[in-house]
Design an enzyme around this catalytic site. Structure first.
Site, PDB file in Angstrom:
ATOM      1  N   ASP A  12       0.809  -1.228   0.000  1.00 58.69           N
ATOM      2  CA  ASP A  12       0.000   0.000   0.000  1.00 58.69           C
ATOM      3  C   ASP A  12       0.841   1.276   0.000  1.00 58.69           C
ATOM      4  OD1 ASP A  12      -2.239  -1.681   0.223  1.00 58.69           O
ATOM      5  OD2 ASP A  12      -1.993  -1.744   2.394  1.00 58.69           O
ATOM      6  N   ASN A  37      -5.391 -10.679  -3.856  1.00 59.00           N
ATOM      7  CA  ASN A  37      -5.497 -10.473  -2.405  1.00 59.00           C
ATOM      8  C   ASN A  37      -5.167  -9.057  -1.964  1.00 59.00           C
ATOM      9  OD1 ASN A  37      -2.930 -11.235  -3.328  1.00 59.00           O
ATOM     10  ND2 ASN A  37      -2.223 -11.709  -1.285  1.00 59.00           N
ATOM     11  N   HIS A  40      -4.477  -2.147  -5.865  1.00 61.05           N
ATOM     12  CA  HIS A  40      -3.870  -0.850  -6.116  1.00 61.05           C
ATOM     13  C   HIS A  40      -5.001   0.113  -6.392  1.00 61.05           C
ATOM     14  CE1 HIS A  40      -0.059  -2.813  -6.650  1.00 61.05           C
ATOM     15  NE2 HIS A  40      -0.544  -3.566  -7.611  1.00 61.05           N
ATOM     16  N   THR A  41      -4.926   1.277  -5.819  1.00 62.00           N
ATOM     17  CA  THR A  41      -5.935   2.287  -6.121  1.00 62.00           C
ATOM     18  C   THR A  41      -5.326   3.289  -7.078  1.00 62.00           C
ATOM     19  OG1 THR A  41      -6.708   1.987  -3.889  1.00 62.00           O
ATOM     20  CG2 THR A  41      -7.604   3.870  -5.095  1.00 62.00           C
ATOM     21  N   PRO A 305      -9.760  -1.352   7.985  1.00 62.88           N
ATOM     22  CA  PRO A 305      -8.897  -0.229   8.379  1.00 62.88           C
ATOM     23  C   PRO A 305      -7.459  -0.716   8.484  1.00 62.88           C
ATOM     24  CG  PRO A 305     -10.385  -0.856  10.190  1.00 62.88           C
ATOM     25  CD  PRO A 305     -10.747  -1.701   9.008  1.00 62.88           C
ATOM     26  N   ARG A 306      -6.518   0.055   7.909  1.00 62.25           N
ATOM     27  CA  ARG A 306      -5.114  -0.342   7.989  1.00 62.25           C
ATOM     28  C   ARG A 306      -4.534   0.058   9.339  1.00 62.25           C
ATOM     29  NH1 ARG A 306      -4.081   1.818   1.851  1.00 62.25           N
ATOM     30  NH2 ARG A 306      -4.883  -0.033   0.826  1.00 62.25           N
TER      31      ARG A 306
END
Ligand code: GDP
Length: 430
Positions: A12, A37, A40-41, A305-306
């Protein structure tokens, strides 16, 4: 020439954005490991996309997108994504799928879920996409390559053999419904129909393209610290996240990889379980999570949530070293503009001793962060195009990070879109 775009941290870091940006002047983008799994945004003039399997170059007409042999290929997911991209107005991607890529089987996803359930509180925090069971089967030599879809008799026989062993576990360990070979075969025939137009010998395609002087990008998934050998084992992913593996997972000669762009995030985030030395909690973490990335630090695949933390020089120095970094792209720096003071983790204290070398998991779990605090720049740096125009404290932060990690920061990303990039001459770049 081949350029790899990989992550130094836990994933990320913004690899998708950097790949999308670098694809403008490239010809081919290859995914070489991992599966659906992680995501990418990408934000560009077509909209905002969460890609999981398609390489991040799909938005350009001139790019050929390749699913390399090293990928865990979830065929229905690939085409779901393909159709979504096209439905949002992107020209139909030129897609090639390696005949040696292996297929994520429906039972891999089930086994992933069942095993996480069985482990309960000791689970890995898997995304339950079937990745660990998939790679286990690949190396146990009971996986299915795409080319096997074209031998129906052989496929049926192998499915029988594999189902026998899987059913023992389903019956006796997990107490779940057994696999039906006929049903599996029918599913695979559906997969075959979907994938057939795109299958080829992608390593030969790449060999020829390289001979013609084309530029190939290898797009990594996750980051160094999730590598099964060099990461925080066992809280890692199941395929190598390192640029070196790109040669294998794409099928290109290792000597062709001339540039390794390691993407490093200006603060830390992680998903899943495992030691995370610079982690922060409570309101401090909530605020960074809410402001982070583009619209908050929540998993592109799972929406989870990360976990959040300050920039970790120890982990990043190691992550860059393991990648063989030639250039660092330092991303999401704009997000830190709200902070008066910015803590940075510059060392780990383990049993009373301070180190800047990233240790093995056993020691990592005992490490306490050594923090230095830098002054913030307290303004919005989006839109700035030249390094000299960045506020002084912001440049100090970048130069501090560069000094501690020891690799040249030559790109700074100050916003989610392609255009938000600042190039910089680094004293560390020879
Ligand atoms: P990847 O898996 O490494 O591609 O990373 P992700 O896509 O999961 O996470 C990166 C997030 O940060 C995405 O939402 C991006 O749109 C966003 N992003 C990337 N670079 C920047 C940047 O420089 N600034 C901001 N604010 N967001 C960024």
């Amino acid at each position: 020439m081949v350029k790899a775009i990989v992550g130094a941290n836990w994933g990320d870091e913004g690899k998708g954005k950097i790949t999308d940006m670098m694809a403008e002047n490239s010809d081919i983008v290859v995914r070489f490991q991992g599966g659906a799994n992680a995501g990418h945004t990408i934000v560009n003039h077509y909209g905002k996309f969460a890609l999981h399997t398609l390489p991040s170059g799909v938005f350009y007409d001139h790019i050929t997108s390749i699913i390399g042999n090293g990928v865990a290929l979830n065929i229905p997911k690939l085409f779901e994504e393909y159709n979504e991209v096209v439905s949002k107005g992107v020209p139909a991607p030129k897609l090639l799928v390696s005949d040696r890529a292996q297929i994520v089987m429906p039972y891999h996803i089930l086994f992933d879920k069942y095993e996480e359930e069985r482990l309960g509180g000791k689970s890995f925090g898997s995304t339950k996409s079937g990745i660990a069971p998939f790679y286990s089967d690949k190396y146990a030599k009971i996986g299915f390559q795409v080319q096997e879809l074209f031998d129906e008799q052989g496929l049926k026989e192998k499915l029988e053999r594999v189902a026998q062993t899987k059913n023992v576990l389903l019956e006796n360990l997990y107490h779940k419904p057994l696999l039906d070979v006929g049903e599996l075969f029918d599913t695979l025939m559906e997969y075959k129909k979907m994938v057939e137009p795109y299958v080829c010998d992608t390593s030969l395609f790449l060999w020829n393209a390289l001979k013609e002087g084309k530029t190939v990008l290898l797009e990594g998934q996750l980051g160094s610290l999730k590598d099964p050998d060099h990461g925080i084992y066992p809280m890692v992913t199941s395929s190598s996240t390192l640029a070196a593996y790109g040669a294998i997972g794409a099928g290109v000669p290792p000597y062709e990889i001339k540039e390794i762009v390691t993407v490093v995030k200006a603060y830390s985030s992680a998903v899943g379980a495992g030691a995370f030395v610079s982690e922060i909690f409570g309101d401090e973490a909530d605020e960074l999570r809410r402001r982070g990335g583009d619209g908050g630090e929540y998993g592109a695949t799972t929406g989870r949530p990360r976990r959040m933390g300050w920039f970790d020089c120890v982990a990043t120095k190691y992550g860059c070293r393991m990648q063989g970094t030639t250039d660092v792209a330092f991303t999401v720096l704009d997000v830190l503009g709200y902070l008066d003071k910015i803590p940075v983790c510059v060392g780990y204290e383990i049993d009373g001793k301070v180190t800047t070398d990233f240790p093995t998991t056993r020691l990592l779990e005992r490490a306490k962060p050594v923090i230095e605090v830098l002054d913030g720049w307290k303004c919005d740096i989006r839109g700035i195009k030249n390094y000299e125009e960045l506020p002084e404290n912001c440049r100090r932060y970048i130069e501090f990070a560069e000094k501690h990690i020891g690799f040249p920061i030559t790109m700074i990303s100050n916003g989610p879109s392609r255009e938000d990039i600042i190039y910089r001459e680094s004293p560390l770049k020879k």
